[in-house]
Design a protein around this motif. Sequence first.
Motif, PDB file in Angstrom:
ATOM      1  N   ASP A  14      40.921  35.649  43.221  1.00 24.34           N
ATOM      2  CA  ASP A  14      41.861  36.472  43.786  1.00 24.34           C
ATOM      3  C   ASP A  14      41.673  37.254  45.001  1.00 24.34           C
ATOM      4  O   ASP A  14      42.418  37.448  45.666  1.00 24.34           O
ATOM      5  CB  ASP A  14      42.050  37.625  42.596  1.00 24.34           C
ATOM      6  CG  ASP A  14      42.703  36.831  41.447  1.00 24.34           C
ATOM      7  OD1 ASP A  14      43.074  35.771  41.123  1.00 24.34           O
ATOM      8  OD2 ASP A  14      42.238  37.494  40.049  1.00 24.34           O
ATOM      9  N   GLN A  15      40.118  37.601  45.101  1.00 27.10           N
ATOM     10  CA  GLN A  15      39.910  38.365  46.306  1.00 27.10           C
ATOM     11  C   GLN A  15      38.409  37.504  46.501  1.00 27.10           C
ATOM     12  O   GLN A  15      37.625  37.860  45.996  1.00 27.10           O
ATOM     13  CB  GLN A  15      39.673  39.628  46.117  1.00 27.10           C
ATOM     14  CG  GLN A  15      39.024  40.269  47.525  1.00 27.10           C
ATOM     15  CD  GLN A  15      38.592  41.981  47.114  1.00 27.10           C
ATOM     16  OE1 GLN A  15      39.270  42.584  46.374  1.00 27.10           O
ATOM     17  NE2 GLN A  15      37.359  42.226  47.550  1.00 27.10           N
ATOM     18  N   ARG A  51      36.979  39.496  43.445  1.00 28.69           N
ATOM     19  CA  ARG A  51      37.733  39.687  42.138  1.00 28.69           C
ATOM     20  C   ARG A  51      38.377  38.173  41.694  1.00 28.69           C
ATOM     21  O   ARG A  51      38.651  37.543  42.589  1.00 28.69           O
ATOM     22  CB  ARG A  51      38.829  40.521  42.352  1.00 28.69           C
ATOM     23  CG  ARG A  51      38.682  41.960  42.693  1.00 28.69           C
ATOM     24  CD  ARG A  51      39.931  42.695  43.149  1.00 28.69           C
ATOM     25  NE  ARG A  51      39.829  43.811  43.901  1.00 28.69           N
ATOM     26  CZ  ARG A  51      39.391  45.243  43.171  1.00 28.69           C
ATOM     27  NH1 ARG A  51      39.534  45.300  42.058  1.00 28.69           N
ATOM     28  NH2 ARG A  51      39.119  46.073  44.164  1.00 28.69           N
ATOM     29  N   GLY A  52      38.376  38.128  40.670  1.00 28.65           N
ATOM     30  CA  GLY A  52      38.955  36.599  40.202  1.00 28.65           C
ATOM     31  C   GLY A  52      39.575  36.698  38.709  1.00 28.65           C
ATOM     32  O   GLY A  52      39.577  37.760  38.015  1.00 28.65           O
ATOM     33  N   THR A  53      40.088  35.548  38.476  1.00 28.32           N
ATOM     34  CA  THR A  53      40.534  35.348  37.195  1.00 28.32           C
ATOM     35  C   THR A  53      40.209  34.125  36.596  1.00 28.32           C
ATOM     36  O   THR A  53      40.289  33.203  37.325  1.00 28.32           O
ATOM     37  CB  THR A  53      42.122  35.327  37.321  1.00 28.32           C
ATOM     38  OG1 THR A  53      42.591  36.537  37.566  1.00 28.32           O
ATOM     39  CG2 THR A  53      42.706  35.324  35.787  1.00 28.32           C
ATOM     40  N   SER A  69      40.701  38.827  33.923  1.00 29.74           N
ATOM     41  CA  SER A  69      40.119  38.795  35.171  1.00 29.74           C
ATOM     42  C   SER A  69      38.771  39.890  35.283  1.00 29.74           C
ATOM     43  O   SER A  69      38.580  40.627  34.269  1.00 29.74           O
ATOM     44  CB  SER A  69      41.151  39.750  35.893  1.00 29.74           C
ATOM     45  OG  SER A  69      42.487  38.870  36.058  1.00 29.74           O
TER      46      SER A  69
END
Length: 122
Positions: free
Chosen positions: A116-117, A95-97, A82
């Motif tokens: 994710d965001q 934000r991410g994965t 992430s």
Amino acid sequence: MIDAQTIAQRYIACWNEVDAATRRQLVNALWIEDAHYADPMMQAHGQDGIDALIGGVHAKFPGCRFELAGQAEGHGPHVRFSWSLIPNHGQPLARGTDFAALAPDGRLAQVTGFLDQPLGAA
């Protein structure tokens, strides 16, 4: 056995490199020639496309940097990690994965990213 954390750190280093020539060297060393990248907002194919995509992100978000969030995990030829996209001063913009599949030589063959965001959701 793969070192997921090192792969994730090298990946983030590619995304953070602002010098085009240095970034291209990092991309060539980390990604196979016909690698593929995709997330909900963009996609790229091959080292040329991935390098251009990263350059475009720098143009759109000058002064921002990516940071790993937590510890990367590996399972067989796969890596999950992430990240956060952070401006020079302030809270993360996104934000991410990402999930990566490695080629037999240990370089990235495919990365699929999830937000994710998403941008603007902060």
